[in-house]
Design an enzyme around this catalytic site. Structure first.
Site, PDB file in Angstrom:
ATOM      1  N   ASP B  62     -26.522 -67.758 -87.842  1.00  0.00           N
ATOM      2  CA  ASP B  62     -26.037 -67.401 -86.596  1.00  0.00           C
ATOM      3  C   ASP B  62     -24.834 -66.342 -86.988  1.00  0.00           C
ATOM      4  O   ASP B  62     -24.557 -64.582 -86.697  1.00  0.00           O
ATOM      5  CB  ASP B  62     -25.723 -67.113 -85.413  1.00  0.00           C
ATOM      6  N   TYR B 299     -17.965 -77.086 -87.045  1.00  0.00           N
ATOM      7  CA  TYR B 299     -18.926 -77.408 -88.123  1.00  0.00           C
ATOM      8  C   TYR B 299     -17.675 -79.123 -88.030  1.00  0.00           C
ATOM      9  O   TYR B 299     -16.147 -78.277 -88.299  1.00  0.00           O
ATOM     10  CB  TYR B 299     -18.488 -76.753 -89.390  1.00  0.00           C
ATOM     11  N   PRO B 374     -23.572 -74.688 -94.341  1.00  0.00           N
ATOM     12  CA  PRO B 374     -24.141 -72.970 -93.812  1.00  0.00           C
ATOM     13  C   PRO B 374     -22.870 -72.642 -92.944  1.00  0.00           C
ATOM     14  O   PRO B 374     -22.375 -71.569 -92.533  1.00  0.00           O
ATOM     15  CB  PRO B 374     -24.351 -73.831 -92.256  1.00  0.00           C
TER      16      PRO B 374
END
Lengths: 682, 682
Positions: B62, B299, B374
Site C-alpha cells: 500500500d 514490519y 515489501p
C-alpha cells in the site's frame, strides 16, 4: 410557472396515522440540502421533501464564493467542486474608448488575494446538489422525497417553548409522476441553434436518484400527516411556507430586463474565458461568466425604461434577440454559437422577508426570504449560508445540548446579511445597467471609476468571508446587539454579556469566521490548513494557541489550562453528555510555536490528545506553527495576529465563527460563555 | 495458497464459438488494472479476467510513490488517493545509544523536497483497485471478469509480425462461486485480540462490484475460447502465464523472516505516526509505516539464520509472537493493541524474470517478473509502472498509429528497472535486517551511518522519479542503447538514431519523465501544474517553449514553427488519422514567458490553439510562465532550465517521458524521430 399548490387538491387517499420527525425541510434546493446535511451529521431525525419530481438540470445559479467552498470543505466535498468547476481568476473591465469602441480598461483579481484558501469558481447547481445528496447518503439515511407537496400547516403556538413538543403538523401529498414534472418552457422558442435547453449535464451517478424517484412514486396519490418539532421552509421565491405564515417580502421590483445565454461561444473576443463587465457606449452591457465544460454564461442587458425605449415584454424574448443584443454590445468583436445549453430572460427586484421565523419553530431560508439579481453570483451562496447558520443551532437544541435561546440568533444574523446583500445588489445592478458617462460632465451616465470602485469593494462582500455576526448569547463581543444584527432581540443586554479579549488575536475577529493558515501536525509533520480541522460535525472548538512551549513557564500555563479544562467541575465535564467521549461536544485543538522537532506530543496535557482504550492516544489534535518539508512555512501566529510568547485561547462555534477570545487563565470567562446557553446533563 | 489451476479440471460445458479481442489481460490486480485503464482511454477492445472471485480486502501492499501519484493524476484520480491516504512526511531513525537503549538518532524528509508535486502516501490496495474500476467504468465498457481461470494457451509464433493477426488463443473457464473464493488462512491463529483478519475496509461503493460478481456467476462452469492480438500476464508471483511460456524468475531466496501487523497501536512510542526504522541493540529491527484510518503497519524482524538461532518455521508464527518481537525491539516503550486489521509473516527473495515478452505478443508484468521484499514500498508501484509503460505502446500499435518496433522497448526499459529494484532491495534488506554495529571495529554489525546513507539514496530511487529510460527508437538520446537498457536489442544502432539537444533544457532529461512546475493559462490566468496538461489519453505532446514572444524576432520564429507544423507535408498531417481532429494524435502545448497581460492568445499560430466549428478556439493549450494572483510564481523556465530568449521544443511520449529536445527550427529532426516508428495514413 405558477405554484403547483394553487391547483385544487384532488380527492386522494389519506395514509393512515402520522409520523413524527425532529425536523421537516420543505424544498430540496441548495438551502434545503444544506440544512439536511447538518441534520445528517448531527444525527437528527429529518425528512426533506420537494414538490419537483427531479433535480435541476441545465441553467440555474452557479457562482460559488470562496466562503461557500470553505463550508463545503467542512462537510468534505469542496474538492469535488474544485476539480469540476471553472476557476475564475481575473475580472476584465471593458469600456468605450474616446472613439466609442470597447476596450479593456482594467484587470482586477476576481478573488482578493489572501482572503481565503479558495477562489471563486463556477459550477452548475445540479452538480452541487449531487454532492450534497452523496454526502447525505454517506452519513445518514436521509433521502430527498421528490414529488411531495405540502398541502396544509397547523402550528400550535402554545407549545413553542416546550423543547420536547411537536407543535407543527403538515399534510403532505405524494404527487403522481405527471404532477411532479414541471412544465418546461418552449425549447424551440426561436433559438438559433439551441439544441439543449433542458439537456442534462449530470453524470451517470444519477441513476440511483432516478430509481429513488421511481420508488417514491409507489406512494403516488397518497396523503400523510407529519408532526415535527422544527420546520425549515427552503421553498424558493414563491415559498409555500412563507405564504402559510403570512410573511411578506419587502422591497421593490425593477424594470431592468436581462437575457441569459449559456453557450459555447465562437468568438474573437480575447477575454471570453475571463469574467468581464462590458459597458458599450450606447448598446447596453454584457457580463461574461466563463463556466465549466467550455460553456460561457452571458448576462445581456435587454432594455431599461430609463433610455426611453418602449417597455419590452419579457415573454416575447428569444435567444436570437439576446444574442443580437450581445453582438451589438461586443462589436466589433464577433460572437455566435452552435451550442446553447440554456437561456432565459429575467426581471427581478431586491426584496427581503419581514420575518425569518415563527416562534423559532418554523424558519424560512434562501430565496423564500431574499430575492435579488443573479449577476453578483450571490444567490445560491447566501441561501446555503442561511441554513449553514441555522442547521447546527436546531440540531444542538434537538440533541439537548443547547437551550432554545440560541435560535433567535438565526434571524438577527441572517436577516442582517440579507439586508446588506440587497443594498449591495441594488447599487451594483444600477451601476451595471446604466450607460457609461461620456465625460465628467455627463451626470446621467455612470462613472466608470465609480463602477470599478464598486466592483473592487463588492468583491470582498461577494467573497462571503466579510460576514461579521453581531453580539449575542453565542457571540461574545462588545457593542449593541440589536444594532449589529437585524434589530431583533437576541436575549442579551448591552454590556452584560461575556466579553472577549480581541487584542490577543488581532486577525481573528470575534463574529467572523476563523481564517485559515497552514500548521503542521505535531505527531506526523503533515501540513494542514487549520480550517481543515474545523469539520462541520456539530462540535464546539476550543483552540489553544499554546505559544512557545519550549519555555517552561509557558508550558506551566498550558498545563494549568489542561488541568482546569479536565477538572471534574469544568464546563466540558458538566455539558458533555454522560457516556460520550470527552471530545464529543468540545474538541480541543492546540497550536504551539516551539520547534516541532524539539517538542513531544506527550508533554501536552492528556486532554489535549485524549486517550482511548481501543485507539490509544489521539494524534490529530496538536499542531505546530513551523516550517514544512514541502509546503513552506504557514507563519500562522503572525497571520492570526497571536503573540508567540503568551498565546491565547478561543472558542469557535460549530460553524467556524469565532465566539470568544481570552487568556489561558480565563477559563471562568469561557465557562460563563457556555453556561449562558448550554444545558447541563443530569 | 497453491495455484488454483493445479486442480484437475472438472468436466464443464464448453461455450460455443470464440470471441476476438485486441488485448486479453490475465489478472486484475494493480498491474492488470493499469493496463486495462490504458486500453479504456485508447478505445482498445479488451477483456480482463481474474481467477479470484472478489477484490482484495485487508492487508496487501500500500505504499504509493510520488511518481505513481503523478501517473494516477494523468488518469484523473490522484485526488481521491491524496484525500483518503495517510501522507508520510518524515522518516525517523531509531538506534541504540551507548547504553543500548533505542533513541531517535535522525530525521529525514520522507519524500525528497522538490522532486515532485506529490509526496509518498499510504493507502490500502483495495482502494486503489476501486479507483481503477471507477475509472474503467467512466471511460469504457471494460469490466473485470472475476472467477475466470485461464486453462490453456496456444500461440502461433508464425503470425507474430502480422499486425492484424490474432496469434493467441486462450481457453477460459468460469469458476463456480466456491472455486473462486480463495481459502483464507486461519483467522484465529492465536491472534491476541485480532478481530479483523479479513475485515473489509472497502466502502459502500462496492455494492455494484458484488452484483457484477453475482452476474458473472451466471456463466459458472462455462468454458470459452478467446483469440487475442496481444496478451498481458499480470497474474502475480505464481504467474500462470509465465509458466505457460516456460520463463524463469532468476535470483535468490532469503532466510530473513518478517512478521507484519496492521494494528491500531496503543503505545507511548512518540514517533508512531512517523515512518520509522528502529534497530535495537540485539532484539532485531522494526519498521513503522503509519497508515490511513489510524492504522499502523509494523514490519517486524522475526529471526535470521545469521544470529545462530534455530530456523523458524514461517507457518508456526502467530500475531502474538510478532507483537512480542516488536515489544522487545521497541522497549522500553510500550506497545499493544485492541484492534488488528491484518497480519502475516513472509520470507522472500529478490528475483527477476528472464524475459518480459514472447515475440512482443505476450507480455509479463508486475510480480510475474519481479519479486522482492515489501518494506521499501516498491512492489505495487513498480508493477503498475510496468503496465503504464506497456499499455500505450500496445494501444498505439493496435490503433495503427505506431509500428510494432516500439514494443521491444518494454523489456529494455522495464526489465532494467526490475534489475535496479532488485539490487536496491537486496542492499536495503541486508542493512535493515542486520544487527547494528557496536562501534567501528564491529565488522559483523551494520554501520548506522551506512544505513542512513542507503536510506537517503534509496529515497530517490523509491520515489519513482529517477527512472531514466535508455536510447531507443522512441527515446532520442546519445549512448549505447543496449547498455542503457536490459541488454536486449531495441532496434537502433548506436550513433544512428535521432539526437536531442539536451543543453536547451538542462532540467528536462531525455529518457526521464517531464517534471512539473506551475504555469498560467494565457486565456483565463488560472495556475496549473504543467503535468496536469499531460493526460494519459494516448496522445503525443509537442511542447513549445516559445520564449519571450514580446520580442518580434522570437515571435517570428514561433510563427515559422507554427507554419512548419501546420504545413501539408508535416508529420502531424501525415500521421494524424484522416477525419480526426488536428490534435487527436499530436497535442501542441505552448509555454511562453512574455508578460501575460501584454500577450494575446490570438497572436499565436492557429495550430497552437486550433479552431473547431462547434466549439470555437481552443483556450486550453497556451500557457505563460508568469506570476499568479493566489499561487505565487512557478518560475517554470528557470526550473526547466530553458532559456527565456530562445526557448526550445520537446516531444513527450504518451506516458510523459521526454523523447526528444530540439530548437524551434529542428522540425525535420522531429519529423525523422516520428517517421522512424509511426505509420503513415493511406
Amino acid at each position: 410557472m405558477g405554484d403547483i399548490n394553487e391547483r385544487p387538491p384532488e380527492p386522494n387517499i389519506m395514509a393512515p396515522g402520522h409520523s413524527d420527525v425532529d425536523v421537516l425541510i420543505i424544498g430540496a434546493g441548495p438551502a434545503g440540502l444544506m440544512a439536511a446535511t447538518w441534520m445528517a451529521r448531527c444525527g437528527i431525525k429529518t425528512r426533506i421533501v420537494d414538490k419537483r419530481g427531479t433535480k435541476i438540470f441545465s441553467g440555474q445559479a452557479d457562482g460559488l464564493q470562496c466562503r461557500t467552498l470553505e463550508i463545503f470543505d467542512s462537510f468534505g466535498f469542496a474538492d469535488r467542486v474544485w476539480k469540476e468547476s471553472n476557476h475564475m481568476l481575473e475580472i476584465c473591465l471593458w469600456n468605450p474608448d474616446t472613439a466609442g469602441r470597447i476596450k479593456r480598461s482594467d484587470r482586477i483579481p476576481d478573488t482578493i488575494p489572501n482572503i481565503s484558501r479558495f477562489q471563486q469558481v463556477v459550477l452548475h447547481q445540479g452538480r452541487i446538489e449531487r454532492f450534497f445528496l452523496d454526502s447525505l447518503k454517506k452519513y445518514s439515511d436521509i433521502e430527498v422525497e421528490r414529488g411531495v407537496l405540502p398541502e396544509s400547516l397547523k402550528f400550535d403556538e402554545s407549545k413553542s417553548d416546550d423543547p420536547d413538543a411537536y407543535p407543527i403538523e403538515v399534510a403532505l401529498r405524494h404527487l403522481t409522476h405527471k404532477e411532479a414534472s414541471p412544465e418546461q418552457s418552449n425549447a424551440t422558442n426561436g433559438a438559433a441553434g439551441s439544441d439543449g435547453l433542458f439537456r442534462s449535464n449530470m453524470s451517470a451517478d444519477d441513476t440511483q436518484e432516478l430509481l429513488n424517484t421511481a420508488a417514491t412514486n409507489g406512494k403516488a396519490g397518497l396523503r400523510e400527516i407529519v408532526r415535527a418539532k422544527y420546520m425549515i421552509g427552503c421553498d424558493g421565491a414563491h415559498s409555500w411556507t412563507r405564504k402559510q405564515l403570512g410573511y411578506k417580502l419587502e422591497g421593490e421590483q425593477t424594470d431592468y430586463i436581462w437575457g441569459v445565454l449559456d453557450i459555447i461561444p465562437i468568438t474573437d473576443f480575447p477575454d471570453i474565458r475571463m469574467r468581464c463587465a462590458i459597458h458599450s457606449a450606447s448598446c447596453g452591457s454584457v457580463m461574461v461568466i466563463p463556466r465549466e465544460n467550455k460553456l460561457v454564461r452571458l448576462y445581456i442587458q435587454m432594455t431599461t425604461t430609463e433610455n426611453g425605449g418602449g417597455k419590452l415584454d419579457r415573454r416575447t424574448i428569444t435567444p436570437q434577440m439576446i444574442l443580437e443584443s450581445a453582438q451589438r454590445t461586443m462589436a466589433p468583436y464577433k460572437l455566435t454559437y452552435k451550442y446553447c445549453d440554456w437561456w432565459t430572460a429575467y426581471q427581478i427586484g431586491q426584496r427581503v422577508g419581514s420575518d425569518f421565523s415563527k416562534n423559532e419553530r418554523i424558519f424560512l431560508a434562501g430565496d423564500a426570504v431574499h430575492t435579488h439579481s443573479p449577476k453578483a453570483g450571490q444567490g445560491m451562496n447566501v441561501s446555503m449560508q442561511d441554513t449553514f447558520n441555522l442547521g447546527w443551532k436546531i440540531a444542538a437544541v434537538v440533541n439537548g445540548t443547547a437551550s432554545r435561546s440560541i435560535l433567535k440568533t438565526y434571524q438577527s444574523e441572517r436577516r442582517r446579511i440579507a439586508q446588506d446583500l440587497i443594498a449591495f445588489d441594488h447599487k451594483f445592478s444600477r451601476l451595471f445597467s446604466g450607460r457609461p458617462a461620456k465625460d465628467v460632465m455627463d451626470e446621467a451616465g455612470i462613472s466608470m471609476e465609480e463602477f470599478k470602485d464598486a466592483f473592487v469593494k463588492g468583491n470582498l462582500f461577494a467573497s462571503g468571508v466579510a460576514v461579521d455576526y453581531g453580539a449575542s448569547v453565542i457571540v461574545a463581543k462588545e457593542g449593541d446587539a440589536q444594532e449589529q444584527g437585524d434589530g431583533s432581540d437576541v436575549g442579551i443586554e448591552t454590556g452584560k454579556g461575556v466579553v472577549s479579549k480581541q487584542a490577543l488575536a488581532t486577525n481573528v475577529k470575534v463574529g467572523m469566521r476563523m481564517p485559515s493558515f497552514q500548521v503542521l501536525n505535531q505527531a506526523d509533520a503533515r501540513p494542514w490548513q487549520f480550517q481543515q480541522m474545523l469539520k462541520s460535525d456539530g462540535r464546539w472548538r476550543i483552540v489553544v494557541f499554546a505559544g512557545d512551549v519550549s519555555d517552561a513557564k509557558q508550558m506551566e500555563r498550558v498545563a494549568n489550562l489542561g488541568k482546569a479544562l479536565d477538572g471534574p467541575g469544568s464546563f466540558i465535564r458538566r455539558f458533555t453528555p454522560a457516556g460520550k467521549k470527552i471530545d464529543s461536544l468540545f474538541d480541543i485543538l492546540t497550536i504551539h510555536c516551539a520547534k516541532r522537532t524539539e517538542t513531544e506530543l506527550h508533554n501536552f496535557p492528556d486532554i489535549f490528545h485524549p486517550f482511548d482504550e481501543r485507539e490509544g492516544w489521539d494524534y490529530w489534535k496538536v499542531f505546530v506553527d513551523d516550517e514544512s518539508y514541502h509546503e513552506g512555512f504557514g507563519n500562522a501566529y503572525k497571520q492570526y495576529g497571536v503573540g508567540k510568547k503568551e498565546g491565547c485561547t478561543m472558542v469557535l462555534r460549530p460553524d467556524q465563527y469565532v465566539a470568544w477570545i481570552g487568556d489561558m487563565e480565563d477559563v471562568s470567562s469561557m465557562d460563563r460563555y457556555f453556561s449562558a446557553f448550554m444545558v447541563a446533563k443530569a
